[in-house]
Design an enzyme around this catalytic site. Structure first.
Site, PDB file in Angstrom:
ATOM      1  N   ARG A   1     -91.391 -60.772 -12.743  1.00 46.37           N
ATOM      2  CA  ARG A   1     -90.298 -59.800 -12.614  1.00 46.37           C
ATOM      3  C   ARG A   1     -90.754 -58.416 -13.074  1.00 46.37           C
ATOM      4  NH1 ARG A   1     -85.684 -62.360 -15.790  1.00 46.37           N
ATOM      5  NH2 ARG A   1     -84.716 -60.357 -15.289  1.00 46.37           N
TER       6      ARG A   1
ATOM      7  N   GLY B   1     -75.045 -40.013  13.481  1.00 49.10           N
ATOM      8  CA  GLY B   1     -74.211 -40.996  14.196  1.00 49.10           C
ATOM      9  C   GLY B   1     -73.865 -42.179  13.312  1.00 49.10           C
TER      10      GLY B   1
ATOM     11  N   TYR C   1     -90.749 -69.286 -20.015  1.00 53.50           N
ATOM     12  CA  TYR C   1     -90.118 -67.984 -19.828  1.00 53.50           C
ATOM     13  C   TYR C   1     -90.700 -67.017 -20.851  1.00 53.50           C
ATOM     14  CZ  TYR C   1     -86.992 -64.075 -20.008  1.00 53.50           C
ATOM     15  OH  TYR C   1     -86.517 -62.785 -20.001  1.00 53.50           O
TER      16      TYR C   1
ATOM     17  N   ARG D   1     -72.745 -49.584  17.641  1.00 50.73           N
ATOM     18  CA  ARG D   1     -73.277 -50.802  18.267  1.00 50.73           C
ATOM     19  C   ARG D   1     -74.019 -51.721  17.281  1.00 50.73           C
ATOM     20  NH1 ARG D   1     -75.917 -47.178  22.979  1.00 50.73           N
ATOM     21  NH2 ARG D   1     -75.727 -45.666  21.277  1.00 50.73           N
TER      22      ARG D   1
ATOM     23  N   ASP E   1     -83.233 -42.821  15.146  1.00 51.68           N
ATOM     24  CA  ASP E   1     -83.220 -44.247  15.478  1.00 51.68           C
ATOM     25  C   ASP E   1     -84.411 -44.639  16.355  1.00 51.68           C
ATOM     26  OD1 ASP E   1     -82.464 -43.131  17.883  1.00 51.68           O
ATOM     27  OD2 ASP E   1     -80.669 -44.360  18.148  1.00 51.68           O
TER      28      ASP E   1
ATOM     29  N   ASN F   1     -85.816 -40.985  29.084  1.00 54.48           N
ATOM     30  CA  ASN F   1     -85.845 -39.964  28.050  1.00 54.48           C
ATOM     31  C   ASN F   1     -85.976 -40.678  26.702  1.00 54.48           C
ATOM     32  OD1 ASN F   1     -85.346 -37.838  26.289  1.00 54.48           O
ATOM     33  ND2 ASN F   1     -83.123 -37.944  26.566  1.00 54.48           N
TER      34      ASN F   1
ATOM     35  N   GLY G   1     -81.342 -42.513  28.860  1.00 55.04           N
ATOM     36  CA  GLY G   1     -81.185 -41.447  29.845  1.00 55.04           C
ATOM     37  C   GLY G   1     -82.354 -41.526  30.822  1.00 55.04           C
TER      38      GLY G   1
ATOM     39  N   ALA H   1     -79.433 -37.618  12.726  1.00 53.02           N
ATOM     40  CA  ALA H   1     -79.126 -38.808  11.926  1.00 53.02           C
ATOM     41  C   ALA H   1     -77.664 -38.836  11.489  1.00 53.02           C
ATOM     42  CB  ALA H   1     -80.041 -38.839  10.702  1.00 53.02           C
TER      43      ALA H   1
ATOM     44  N   ASN I   1     -85.204 -64.211 -26.163  1.00 49.97           N
ATOM     45  CA  ASN I   1     -85.207 -62.738 -26.278  1.00 49.97           C
ATOM     46  C   ASN I   1     -83.819 -62.133 -26.342  1.00 49.97           C
ATOM     47  OD1 ASN I   1     -84.705 -63.488 -23.585  1.00 49.97           O
ATOM     48  ND2 ASN I   1     -85.380 -61.493 -22.846  1.00 49.97           N
TER      49      ASN I   1
HETATM   50  C1  UD1 Z   1     -79.929 -40.733  23.449  1.00 52.70           C
HETATM   51  C2  UD1 Z   1     -80.078 -39.813  24.667  1.00 52.70           C
HETATM   52  C3  UD1 Z   1     -80.718 -40.593  25.809  1.00 52.70           C
HETATM   53  C4  UD1 Z   1     -82.062 -41.156  25.350  1.00 52.70           C
HETATM   54  C5  UD1 Z   1     -81.909 -41.974  24.066  1.00 52.70           C
HETATM   55  C6  UD1 Z   1     -83.291 -42.316  23.509  1.00 52.70           C
HETATM   56  C7  UD1 Z   1     -78.231 -38.224  24.566  1.00 52.70           C
HETATM   57  C8  UD1 Z   1     -76.897 -37.841  25.105  1.00 52.70           C
HETATM   58  N1  UD1 Z   1     -78.772 -39.310  25.059  1.00 52.70           N
HETATM   59  O1  UD1 Z   1     -79.024 -41.765  23.820  1.00 52.70           O
HETATM   60  O2  UD1 Z   1     -80.921 -39.735  26.922  1.00 52.70           O
HETATM   61  O3  UD1 Z   1     -82.607 -41.957  26.379  1.00 52.70           O
HETATM   62  O4  UD1 Z   1     -81.205 -41.232  23.057  1.00 52.70           O
HETATM   63  O5  UD1 Z   1     -83.207 -43.222  22.469  1.00 52.70           O
HETATM   64  O6  UD1 Z   1     -78.775 -37.514  23.732  1.00 52.70           O
HETATM   65  N2  UD1 Z   1     -76.395 -38.378  16.768  1.00 52.70           N
HETATM   66  C9  UD1 Z   1     -75.910 -37.398  15.931  1.00 52.70           C
HETATM   67  N3  UD1 Z   1     -74.709 -36.833  16.210  1.00 52.70           N
HETATM   68  C10 UD1 Z   1     -73.973 -37.172  17.297  1.00 52.70           C
HETATM   69  C11 UD1 Z   1     -74.477 -38.179  18.153  1.00 52.70           C
HETATM   70  C12 UD1 Z   1     -75.703 -38.747  17.864  1.00 52.70           C
HETATM   71  O7  UD1 Z   1     -76.545 -37.043  14.938  1.00 52.70           O
HETATM   72  O8  UD1 Z   1     -72.888 -36.610  17.476  1.00 52.70           O
HETATM   73  C13 UD1 Z   1     -77.711 -38.979  16.457  1.00 52.70           C
HETATM   74  C14 UD1 Z   1     -77.627 -40.478  16.198  1.00 52.70           C
HETATM   75  O9  UD1 Z   1     -77.472 -40.752  14.809  1.00 52.70           O
HETATM   76  C15 UD1 Z   1     -78.962 -40.992  16.721  1.00 52.70           C
HETATM   77  C16 UD1 Z   1     -79.365 -39.956  17.764  1.00 52.70           C
HETATM   78  O10 UD1 Z   1     -78.552 -38.824  17.554  1.00 52.70           O
HETATM   79  O11 UD1 Z   1     -79.944 -41.035  15.712  1.00 52.70           O
HETATM   80  C17 UD1 Z   1     -79.190 -40.465  19.193  1.00 52.70           C
HETATM   81  O12 UD1 Z   1     -77.833 -40.820  19.398  1.00 52.70           O
HETATM   82  P1  UD1 Z   1     -77.437 -42.164  20.139  1.00 52.70           P
HETATM   83  O13 UD1 Z   1     -75.950 -42.277  20.132  1.00 52.70           O
HETATM   84  O14 UD1 Z   1     -78.213 -43.293  19.608  1.00 52.70           O
HETATM   85  O15 UD1 Z   1     -77.910 -41.802  21.625  1.00 52.70           O
HETATM   86  P2  UD1 Z   1     -78.332 -42.781  22.787  1.00 52.70           P
HETATM   87  O16 UD1 Z   1     -77.114 -43.318  23.431  1.00 52.70           O
HETATM   88  O17 UD1 Z   1     -79.325 -43.746  22.310  1.00 52.70           O
HETATM   89 CA    CA Z   2     -80.132 -44.269  20.326  1.00 44.25          CA
END
Ligand code: UD1
Ligand code: CA
Length: 454
Positions: A333, A12, A366, A16, A103, A170, A140, A10, A386
């Protein structure tokens, strides 16, 4: 069952998403994606859940609280590098480590449990959770040899035309032999299109070391989608909504229009509740049987009693009793406590107030910072005054009092049991029990004056 550990990725930024909010904190049906993931891991009997944080570390830590352990990835050098950050806690431990991305909010505990069991039964070194995608773009690809064994995973950006045609993807969820995982990660390089250390490269390394690499294919691709942008976020929202709505319908809840009904993952609904179109139920809301909610109501963190009806209204962080009528167009509320058989009618706002059994606030009022007893009638347009611009004060209306229309009750003030307040009164002193209080200018009629004036 061997020892089980989990790593949640978590760190990243989620470029995008084009958002100031870090990707894994984007909500799906009101709950951040990473929280969905952790909530599904929680019941799996894991020794430890380690969450790798980086971008938005503080906010992610605040969200997940002390249910998991955190490690920080200072620089986002790829998923392989991210997993390496957990080594300080997992180094040398015997057992299975399941890695899940923050994610992939739709993954269920059942699927995660199934992949763990498959991995343990197969005594594999690595097991990849794969799925068959109609459109594999962005994922992947799983490359298999001519015996059907997985030989490697190749990222979209590094794939040949032939590899791009592969539809098995993947999912980003894997089980690893823990010791092998950290050994193999040391051999992962960043010699690829993105210049990143890819976690999936561990598969090829394990394969070359003649370790057992297994794949567990789920038939439910929709459970595995990774949310990288807002288009995928809306798909996740839609799939989650459908899943949750179906769960409640199978449980005996009538949902008139599931396409336009949004129920948070943690909402509890008893059988024989009817949810009308355009309704949003959020947080830890609980709805008891025979209640009717909607159309067009938004309810957050409320407890709603049996047989209560809420139409075209908003309610937040409140307790609402049995057989209550709310709305249309009421606003409940936080910290309202509404008793059984109460009526809260149109254009009524209730805040931090108790309204006891069988009382009625039927129109245009109210009621804030107040305590209203039972069997009280609050007339149309009544206001609890109030707030003096600095402090809030309390209004108390005892049982069976009757407040005439358009009264101002200037707090702090108490209306005694059974008292009567005349319509149009401004009340700033306590009214004794059973008294009639009139606080308004005396009416003067001037005979024929209007005729002369005109
Ligand atoms: C990744 C996989 C891909 C797979 C896909 C599934 C890799 C290289 N690729 O791609 O094969 O099909 O997920 O959804 O693993 N993150 C970190 N640190 C980093 C980079 C990423 O914690 O340095 C975390 C991100 O926050 C995210 C997760 O790893 O939650 C996946 O990274 P993301 O950049 O979304 O990978 P994808 O391109 O989706
Ligand atoms: Ca991803």
């Amino acid at each position: 069952m061997s020892n089980r550990y989990a790593i949640v990725l978590a760190a990243g930024k989620g470029t995008r998403m084009k958002s100031k909010l870090y990707k894994v904190l984007h909500p799906v049906l009101g709950k951040p994606m990473v929280q969905h993931v952790v909530d599904q891991l929680q019941p799996l009997g894991l020794e430890e859940i380690i969450t790798v944080v980086g971008f938005g570390a503080e906010q992610v830590q605040e969200q997940l609280g002390d249910t998991v352990r955190f490690v920080v990835q200072e620089e986002q050098l790829g998923t392989g590098h991210a997993v390496q950050q957990a080594e300080t806690h997992l180094n040398g431990k015997q057992g299975t480590t399941i890695v899940v991305c923050g994610d992939t909010p739709l993954l269920t505990k059942e699927t995660l449990q199934a992949v763990l069991e498959h991995h343990e039964q197969e005594e594999a070194a690595v097991t990849i959770l794969t799925a068959q995608a109609n459109d594999p773009t962005g994922y992947g690809r799983i490359v298999r040899d001519n015996q059907g064994q997985v030989s490697k995973i190749v990222e979209q950006k590094d794939a040949t035309a032939e590899e791009l045609a592969v539809q098995e993807i993947n999912t980003g969820t894997y089980c690893f032999d823990n010791v092998l995982l950290f050994d193999a990660l040391k051999q992962v390089s960043n010699d690829n299109a993105q210049g990143e250390y890819y976690l999936p490269d561990v598969i090829e390394i394990a394969q070359q070391q003649a370790q057992k690499v297994s794949a567990f294919q789920t038939a439910r691709f929709s459970e595995t989608i990774g949310v990288n942008d807002r288009v995928a976020l809306s798909q996740a929202e839609s799939l989650m909504k459908q899943r949750i709505n179906e769960y409640h319908m199978r449980n005996g809840v009538t949902i008139i229009d599931p396409a336009h009904t949004y129920i948070g993952a943690d909402v509890v609904i008893a059988p024989d509740v009817v949810i009308e179109p355009g309704t949003v139920l959020k947080g830890s809301t609980v709805i008891e049987s025979n209640a009717v909610i909607g159309p067009h109501s938004e309810i957050n963190n409320c407890h709603i009693g049996e047989g209560t009806v809420v139409r075209h209204s908003v309610a937040n962080a409140s307790h609402i009793g049995k057989r209550v009528q709310i709305g249309p167009f009421a606003h409940i509320r936080p910290e309202a406590n509404i008793g059984d058989g109460v009526k809260i009618g149109n254009f009524v706002e209730i805040k931090k107030a108790k309204v006891d059994n069988n009382s009625k606030v039927s129109h245009l009022s109210y009621i804030g910072d107040a305590e209203i007893g039972s069997d009280v009638n609050v007339g149309c347009g009544t206001i609890t005054v109030n707030y003096d611009g600095k402090n809030k004060f309390q209004t108390i209306i005892e049982d069976e009092a009757f407040i005439g229309c358009n009264a101002n009750l200037i707090a702090p003030v108490r209306i005694g049991k059974g008292a009567l307040v005349a319509a149009g009164s401004t009340i700033h002193e306590d009214v004794p029990s059973d008294a009639l209080s009139i606080g308004r200018a005396k009416q003067v009629n001037k005979e024929d004056y209007a005729k002369k004036y005109k």
